[in-house]
Design an enzyme around this catalytic site. Structure first.
Site, short mmCIF file in Angstrom:
data_model
loop_
_atom_site.label_atom_id
_atom_site.label_comp_id
_atom_site.label_asym_id
_atom_site.label_seq_id
_atom_site.Cartn_x
_atom_site.Cartn_y
_atom_site.Cartn_z
N LYS A 96 -44.21 -3.86 17.36
CA LYS A 96 -43.83 -3.92 18.15
C LYS A 96 -44.66 -2.04 18.13
O LYS A 96 -44.36 -1.74 17.73
CB LYS A 96 -42.33 -3.63 18.63
CG LYS A 96 -42.01 -3.28 19.72
CD LYS A 96 -40.43 -3.75 20.18
CE LYS A 96 -40.09 -3.47 21.20
NZ LYS A 96 -39.09 -3.70 21.45
N GLU B 59 -25.66 -14.73 24.61
CA GLU B 59 -24.39 -14.34 25.70
C GLU B 59 -23.22 -15.20 25.36
O GLU B 59 -22.09 -15.06 24.90
CB GLU B 59 -25.11 -13.87 26.97
CG GLU B 59 -25.27 -12.72 27.04
CD GLU B 59 -26.88 -13.29 26.10
OE1 GLU B 59 -27.78 -11.80 26.69
OE2 GLU B 59 -27.67 -13.98 26.57
N ARG C 72 -24.66 -15.24 31.46
CA ARG C 72 -25.36 -16.50 31.22
C ARG C 72 -23.50 -16.88 29.92
O ARG C 72 -23.92 -18.05 29.14
CB ARG C 72 -26.53 -15.83 29.87
CG ARG C 72 -27.52 -15.10 31.05
CD ARG C 72 -28.36 -15.23 30.27
NE ARG C 72 -29.55 -15.65 30.12
CZ ARG C 72 -30.67 -15.63 28.89
NH1 ARG C 72 -30.47 -14.87 27.93
NH2 ARG C 72 -31.42 -16.89 29.27
#
Length: 619
Positions: free
Chosen positions: A284, A370, A398
């Site tokens: 990243k 979640e 969610r």
């Protein structure tokens, strides 16, 4: 200074995938360098998601080079990986407008481009959608190829594994690319992530496997035993066998920054039958040293000068509502050792960094999960702990079944600190916190609080924490109003609003931070202004009293009007047979697109002038 695509000669010839596919393969490394440079320069001028896209440059080039997009489907998971995809699909010269009102959408968006197959913003959806598309292609015998790119920690969500499990049973032709960059937004967490990272980064498995082969290779009768022993050991320690047991043919891990290797591997896998999984390893922030060193800090950036090798220092200003929460939870944890903090991969965004360091044994980052976060809190509450779930409004969607079934139905003592409630701005419709009042208000046992300023936020968090049962405090993204939060924590009277200004004929009932935007209308039109504080329970006594002396109630909220706080007032008016008319101001029945918070409020008539105009029409 605007970027000129012609300063990037190869990129200028690859404005669309069909142009990219006309380039000789040996030009792809140079093209990748230009694409990375263009991405760096464009995002530094426009702001936006940054480090993730730097890590997917070579992969994006390889996918559009090998596959016949848009006929072939490429689905991006965690949409902030897709900036290079936008650049290579005809949108390079509009990148300066990304995340700005009427500009490019921050994530892949079906209405924006035929190359954006699935609108995304939330994670872990790509494999399910790709499986559906692969099944459709199989039934139509279209020879359409389907690829799902999942990364940035999205593989940690249960939905991804549900899709992998089903794909292994259905076995359509499809490719899943696991972009393994060891990051979500915060660091990846969890046993599965450690498993992948540890096993294939060292030489333990390789040396033991090869050593066993060497010992047994000279003994022909034991050759089959050696092969079986290798497979057994591989099954215990490598991710390859994990995915193979789910029904996928696993290849990898390979270098995700070797564009030639990626093209060759993906080309070979393109026509393989059945579900395939390619595991690539990327970094990243690749190619920009500060982002490589600090991928969290460079996940999303404001405008900056890339030549300075550092982001500009943030200007000191008012504390955000997230800051208020971050301070409160540390203070509360000092007082009560039962407090436990839970977050689904949003440590920085929810301002839990200080808590995670001060109380590491009471801090639980469950990764992008979640549903698990909510039921984990239920389990803690059953055993007498005091869980606080710090979660964004659009992410709580969610975990809705768990909120109803595992927490509210059992009336468990869980506090939900709901950040990014209401209009969030530049991240657009997938992240606007438009629905939490509506979907929570109908749940029995729930208490819902809406602070109008920093001090109310702190006191409501304390009130919700002390309440015996499920409680939610919803607060907006961004800075507060400038009202200092009092250090002392006090219980608020449950379900009681506060009249902040006494006027005539019209009572403005403000739910939450739009109270300050209502002030101008209240003063100019001499109306009553009420800080309602609670959506559930409503202050029935105050509403009844106000109805006796006012002709209109005007409700104002930063939530969908449908089923929102205004609807709660309407229901009470009907139920109590009050002689008062109501007007409801809030978010309309549409998905709210991206733009700054203030631009959106102005467009929707929820700024000071808009509220004034709506109310003055009643005079």
């Amino acid at each position: 200074m605007a970027l000129d695509i012609n300063d990037y000669p190869l990129l200028a010839k690859a404005n669309l995938p069909e142009q990219l596919r006309a380039l000789p393969q040996e030009k792809l490394p140079a093209l990748s360098d230009e694409l990375r440079s263009y991405l760096l320069r464009s995002v530094s001028q426009s702001s936006g998601h940054f480090a993730s896209g730097l890590g997917t440059v070579e992969l994006t080039v390889a996918l559009h080079y090998v596959y016949n997009t848009p006929f072939d489907r490429v689905i991006w998971d965690v949409g902030h990986q897709a900036y290079p995809h936008k650049i290579l699909t005809g949108r390079a010269e509009r990148m300066h407008s990304i995340r700005q009102k009427d500009g490019l959408h921050p994530f892949p968006f079906r209405e924006e481009s035929e190359y954006d197959v699935l609108s995304v913003g939330h994670s872990s959806t790509s494999i399910s959608a790709a499986l559906g598309m692969a099944i459709a292609a199989q039934q139509a015998r279209s020879n359409r190829k389907v690829v799902a790119v999942i990364g940035d920690g999205a593989i940690t969500a249960g939905m991804a594994f549900e899709a992998l499990n089903h794909a292994g049973e259905v076995r359509p032709d499809m490719l899943v690319i696991l972009n393994d960059n060891e990051m979500s937004i915060s660091e990846n967490v969890g046993a599965l992530n450690r498993y992948f990272a540890r096993i294939l980064s060292g030489n333990f498995y390789t040396s033991l496997r090869e050593g066993g082969k060497k010992i047994l290779s000279g003994v022909p009768p034991l050759h089959e035993l050696a092969s079986r022993a290798e497979e057994h050991f591989k099954g215990m320690v490598t991710p390859g066998t994990f995915f193979e047991e789910l029904g996928f043919n696993y290849i990898g891990p390979i270098d995700g920054h070797d564009v030639q290797g990626l093209v060759n591997t993906i080309r070979n896998m393109r026509n393989m039958k059945g579900p395939q999984l390619l595991h690539i390893v990327t970094k990243k922030g690749k190619g920009y040293a500060p982002a490589e060193a600090d991928p969290i800090g460079y996940h999303a950036v404001s405008k900056f000068n890339p030549d300075d090798k550092k982001q500009p220092a943030k200007k000191a200003g008012l504390p955000t509502f997230s800051n208020i929460f971050g301070s409160w939870i540390c203070d509360m944890a000092e007082q009560d050792e039962r407090l436990q903090a839970i977050t689904p991969a949003m440590r920085e965004g929810s301002d839990l960094v200080r808590f995670s360091k001060a109380f590491p044994k009471r801090y639980f980052d469950v990764a992008i999960a979640e549903q698990h976060a909510v039921t984990l809190a239920a389990g803690m509450a059953i055993e007498g702990l005091k869980p606080v779930v710090a979660i964004y409004s659009s992410f709580l969607q969610r975990g809705y079944d768990q909120l109803i079934h595992d927490v509210a139905l059992q009336n468990l003592d869980v506090l939900f600190a709901i950040d990014r409630a209401g209009v969030v701005g530049a991240d657009g419709p997938t992240h606007q916190g438009a629905f939490d009042i509506s979907f929570m208000r109908c749940i029995p046992n729930m208490v819902i609080m809406v602070p109008s300023d920093e001090n109310e936020c702190r006191q409501m968090l304390y009130t919700g924490y002390q309440y015996q049962g499920p409680a939610a405090v919803r607060y907006p993204r961004g800075s507060g109003t400038g009202i200092a939060a009092e250090q002392a924590m006090q219980l608020l009277a449950l379900g009681k609003g506060k009249v902040t200004r006494q006027g005539k004929r019209i009572a403005i009932l403000a739910f939450g931070p739009l109270l300050s935007a209502c002030q101008y209308a209240a003063e100019q039109l001499n109306t009553t202004l009420v800080d309602m504080r609670f959506v559930k329970p409503l202050d029935d006594a105050l509403l009844t009293e106000l109805a006796d002396s006012h002709d209109y109630f005007v409700t104002v909220e930063d939530n969908a009007v449908m089923a929102g706080a205004g609807s709660a007032v309407n229901e009470f008016i009907s139920r109590a047979k009050l002689n008062v008319r109501s007007v409801n101001l809030g978010l309309p029945d549409q998905f709210i697109k991206h733009g700054s918070q203030q631009e959106i409020y102005t467009e929707l008539g929820l700024d000071s002038d808009g509220i004034y105009n709506s109310i003055s029409a009643l005079k």
